[in-house]
Write a protein that holds these residues in place. Structure first.
Motif, PDB file in Angstrom:
ATOM      1  N   ARG A 100      11.604 -10.742   0.241  1.00  0.00           N
ATOM      2  CA  ARG A 100      12.793 -10.253  -0.462  1.00  0.00           C
ATOM      3  C   ARG A 100      12.453  -9.812  -1.888  1.00  0.00           C
ATOM      4  O   ARG A 100      13.046  -8.863  -2.412  1.00  0.00           O
ATOM      5  CB  ARG A 100      13.866 -11.345  -0.484  1.00  0.00           C
ATOM      6  N   THR A 101      11.485 -10.495  -2.502  1.00  0.00           N
ATOM      7  CA  THR A 101      11.054 -10.087  -3.843  1.00  0.00           C
ATOM      8  C   THR A 101      10.400  -8.712  -3.811  1.00  0.00           C
ATOM      9  O   THR A 101      10.632  -7.875  -4.686  1.00  0.00           O
ATOM     10  CB  THR A 101      10.069 -11.124  -4.411  1.00  0.00           C
ATOM     11  N   ILE A 102       9.579  -8.463  -2.770  1.00  0.00           N
ATOM     12  CA  ILE A 102       8.935  -7.150  -2.638  1.00  0.00           C
ATOM     13  C   ILE A 102       9.989  -6.071  -2.388  1.00  0.00           C
ATOM     14  O   ILE A 102       9.917  -4.972  -2.951  1.00  0.00           O
ATOM     15  CB  ILE A 102       7.890  -7.194  -1.515  1.00  0.00           C
ATOM     16  N   ASP A 103      10.974  -6.383  -1.528  1.00  0.00           N
ATOM     17  CA  ASP A 103      12.047  -5.417  -1.288  1.00  0.00           C
ATOM     18  C   ASP A 103      12.836  -5.152  -2.571  1.00  0.00           C
ATOM     19  O   ASP A 103      13.234  -4.013  -2.839  1.00  0.00           O
ATOM     20  CB  ASP A 103      12.985  -5.942  -0.194  1.00  0.00           C
ATOM     21  N   LEU A 126       0.829  -1.212   0.000  1.00  0.00           N
ATOM     22  CA  LEU A 126       0.000   0.000   0.000  1.00  0.00           C
ATOM     23  C   LEU A 126       0.860   1.257   0.000  1.00  0.00           C
ATOM     24  O   LEU A 126       0.535   2.246  -0.661  1.00  0.00           O
ATOM     25  CB  LEU A 126      -0.937  -0.012   1.216  1.00  0.00           C
ATOM     26  N   LEU A 127       1.975   1.209   0.744  1.00  0.00           N
ATOM     27  CA  LEU A 127       2.889   2.358   0.734  1.00  0.00           C
ATOM     28  C   LEU A 127       3.525   2.544  -0.639  1.00  0.00           C
ATOM     29  O   LEU A 127       3.719   3.680  -1.093  1.00  0.00           O
ATOM     30  CB  LEU A 127       3.972   2.157   1.804  1.00  0.00           C
ATOM     31  N   LEU A 128       3.835   1.424  -1.299  1.00  0.00           N
ATOM     32  CA  LEU A 128       4.383   1.523  -2.656  1.00  0.00           C
ATOM     33  C   LEU A 128       3.354   2.127  -3.609  1.00  0.00           C
ATOM     34  O   LEU A 128       3.717   2.867  -4.524  1.00  0.00           O
ATOM     35  CB  LEU A 128       4.809   0.144  -3.150  1.00  0.00           C
ATOM     36  N   ALA A 129       2.071   1.774  -3.386  1.00  0.00           N
ATOM     37  CA  ALA A 129       1.016   2.357  -4.222  1.00  0.00           C
ATOM     38  C   ALA A 129       0.922   3.867  -4.015  1.00  0.00           C
ATOM     39  O   ALA A 129       0.486   4.590  -4.913  1.00  0.00           O
ATOM     40  CB  ALA A 129      -0.324   1.696  -3.911  1.00  0.00           C
ATOM     41  N   SER A 176       9.987   2.362   1.284  1.00  0.00           N
ATOM     42  CA  SER A 176       9.417   1.401   2.231  1.00  0.00           C
ATOM     43  C   SER A 176       9.993   0.014   1.992  1.00  0.00           C
ATOM     44  O   SER A 176      10.180  -0.412   0.852  1.00  0.00           O
ATOM     45  CB  SER A 176       7.887   1.354   2.089  1.00  0.00           C
ATOM     46  N   LYS A 177      10.266  -0.692   3.093  1.00  0.00           N
ATOM     47  CA  LYS A 177      10.772  -2.063   3.030  1.00  0.00           C
ATOM     48  C   LYS A 177       9.980  -2.933   4.003  1.00  0.00           C
ATOM     49  O   LYS A 177       9.420  -2.437   4.996  1.00  0.00           O
ATOM     50  CB  LYS A 177      12.256  -2.116   3.390  1.00  0.00           C
ATOM     51  N   ASP A 199      13.307  -1.536  -4.630  1.00  0.00           N
ATOM     52  CA  ASP A 199      14.555  -0.986  -5.173  1.00  0.00           C
ATOM     53  C   ASP A 199      14.408  -0.656  -6.651  1.00  0.00           C
ATOM     54  O   ASP A 199      14.866   0.405  -7.114  1.00  0.00           O
ATOM     55  CB  ASP A 199      15.700  -1.986  -4.971  1.00  0.00           C
ATOM     56  N   LYS A 200      13.770  -1.580  -7.404  1.00  0.00           N
ATOM     57  CA  LYS A 200      13.570  -1.334  -8.822  1.00  0.00           C
ATOM     58  C   LYS A 200      12.644  -0.138  -9.070  1.00  0.00           C
ATOM     59  O   LYS A 200      12.859   0.647  -9.996  1.00  0.00           O
ATOM     60  CB  LYS A 200      12.997  -2.590  -9.491  1.00  0.00           C
ATOM     61  N   LEU A 201      11.612  -0.027  -8.221  1.00  0.00           N
ATOM     62  CA  LEU A 201      10.695   1.108  -8.368  1.00  0.00           C
ATOM     63  C   LEU A 201      11.415   2.425  -8.083  1.00  0.00           C
ATOM     64  O   LEU A 201      11.172   3.428  -8.760  1.00  0.00           O
ATOM     65  CB  LEU A 201       9.501   0.939  -7.427  1.00  0.00           C
TER      66      LEU A 201
END
Length: 513
Positions: free
Chosen positions: A262-265, A238-241, A247-248, A269-271
């Motif tokens: 780890r995939t979300i983290d 939600l924070l990424l949205a 955010s991690k 990084d990619k975002l």
């Protein structure tokens, strides 16, 4: 109808992370919660296990109870038969007292029948039997006939005589000469088995309740460990949205949930990287339009000024008019060159644009280029030296594009070289086809080397005042479209060297193709 569509579209547009979170909360009913699903599956598994295990245990318990009761009856029946054998041999009359004594000391059988064998040569005396054979129900015929035949017999079924399930055993009684003169029948109800089954059922039911309680506690602990990181990942999403790309999840686990975290983290990084790239692209786009506007504004202003002067009759002398026309023509050519360079650069940067390649001899390309470069360097007395280690240097490419690319570098070399200097061109073949163009000019500042291939980038030197800042960008794109690389090495007041690398083909390979 259109108003409803507009309302639906507006609702979809206004959807925010807060609205998404509210929808998630509304949908999070108890039966949709992960904890409830974990507990339900675990409880069903425990319950199914208890039913299967209980059924198997009941079957085994019933069988064991019957076997145990049968063995006890056989054991007691054989003891009685042995005692009656003594009665028959000794012709004693107190057998009924003996049976009364057995009942008092706790024989497990409800009924003890002593039957005489009518088929024996010396049947048992009726005075020591408990009932005549004719009074025995036919349902026990199999038991006493088996005993009369000298075998230990057994029967377990529902008894019409008693009205409940019974177990009956029959044991032969032998006379003086060993002949079967009678039989002992013991009958008992299967109440002990029923009580044992009832106790087993109670135990299984109690165990199931305890297991469900334990499974509830285990499900809470398990679901908490499972749900907590998932909730953390949901909050991070939600924070990424909301474009908070710093955010991690902060989750460090060695299982699949840890892999997902780890995939979300990694995604964050990619975002963040993409956000930086996007901002840079937006800035480059703004700079691009600003540069194009600036580059076009100057010649347009000049052409307009001269045109207004000619229209208003301010300039009357023919010589001055001719100068205005020449100046206007020069500015139009400048605009034409700028627009042409922009079109070429846009075409080269298009990933769908493919250069039509054919075998090209770079030796011929540079022989063509040298004629132009030597003419361009005449005013500054610049000489050009070509060093080629093969007469034929073949590669796949577009002749005109390659000529344009190398001519841009040579033009810059002449522009920034000192008078009476030399431009060195070298073509060598190793693992790659290497082309070096080196001048003895002013050089490029170290901090500027990373920017010289950017669109509209121009150094502050006076030699670059009339340039469009697109030449090197076009040259780089042509090199990339040919699968090559371009590197720059420069030292202030010493000179600059541009090095190209391409795949080459030999004459033998060309003949084979």
């Amino acid at each position: 109808m259109n108003e409803k569509k507009l309302e639906l579209i507006s609702n979809e547009v206004e959807e925010t992370p807060e609205n998404v979170q509210d929808k998630i909360k509304k949908k999070s009913r108890l039966y949709n919660r992960l904890f409830f699903k974990v507990y339900l599956n675990y409880a069903l598994m425990v319950l199914l296990f208890a039913i299967v295990l209980g059924s198997v245990f009941l079957q085994l318990s019933e069988k064991a109870t019957k076997n145990n009761l049968r063995q006890q009856l056989f054991s007691q029946a054989k003891v009685i038969a042995k005692r009656y054998n003594e009665f028959v041999i000794n012709e004693e009359k107190n057998s009924l007292d003996y049976l009364e004594l057995l009942r008092e000391v706790g024989v497990i059988a409800e009924d003890i029948w002593v039957l005489s064998n009518p088929n024996a040569s010396a049947p048992m005396n009726s005075e020591i039997t408990t009932m005549p054979l004719q009074a025995v129900s036919r349902e026990y015929q199999e038991v006493y006939l088996g005993a009369f035949a000298g075998e230990d017999t057994y029967r377990s079924s529902y008894s019409k005589t008693y009205g409940f399930d019974t177990i009956s055993v029959g044991v032969p009684v032998r006379g003086v000469n060993g002949e079967v003169c009678g039989a002992i029948l013991l009958n008992t109800k299967v109440e002990r088995q029923t009580e044992s089954i009832r106790d087993t059922k109670s135990m299984i039911f109690l165990s199931a309740i305890v297991s469900l309680i334990v499974s509830f506690i285990v499900a809470i602990l398990f679901a908490r460990q499972l749900v907590r990181p998932i909730s953390k990942m949901r909050q991070t999403a939600l924070l990424l949205a909301e474009k908070k790309y710093e955010s991690k999840t902060g989750i460090d686990r060695k299982d699949e949930i840890g892999d997902l975290a780890r995939t979300i983290d990694f995604l964050t990084d990619k975002l963040m990287e993409n956000e930086v790239v996007r901002k840079n692209l937006d800035q480059m786009r703004m700079d691009f339009f600003a540069n194009v506007s600036h580059e076009l504004r100057t010649p347009i202003t000049v052409v307009r000024a001269y045109t207004e002067s000619l229209v208003d009759g301010v300039i009357e002398e023919e010589s001055t008019k001719q100068q205005c026309y020449e100046k206007m023509l020069l500015e139009c050519k400048s605009m034409e060159r700028l627009v042409g360079d922009l079109l070429i650069l846009a075409k080269m940067q298009n990933p769908d644009f493919v250069i039509e390649k054919e075998p090209v001899n770079l030796t011929q390309v540079f022989e063509d280029i040298l004629k132009t470069v030597r003419t361009m360097g005449t005013d500054k007395h610049i000489s050009v030296c070509l060093d080629n280690d093969h007469n034929v240097q073949l590669m796949y490419g577009d002749y005109d594009r390659l000529r344009q690319m190398f001519l841009v570098i040579c033009d810059n070399a002449i522009k920034f070289s000192k008078e009476d200097s030399t431009i060195y061109i070298s073509i060598t073949r190793g693992e790659k086809l290497r082309i070096s163009i080196r001048d003895e000019g002013t050089g490029i500042e170290k901090e500027e080397l990373s920017s010289i291939f950017d669109k509209f980038y121009k150094s502050k030197l006076r030699q670059n005042a009339k340039g469009s800042g697109l030449g090197l960008a076009i040259a780089r794109q042509i090199a990339l479209k040919h699968g090559g690389t371009i590197e720059v090495f420069s030292t202030i007041s010493v000179g600059t060297e541009f090095v190209f690398s391409f795949d080459y083909i030999t004459e033998e390979e060309l003949e084979q193709r």
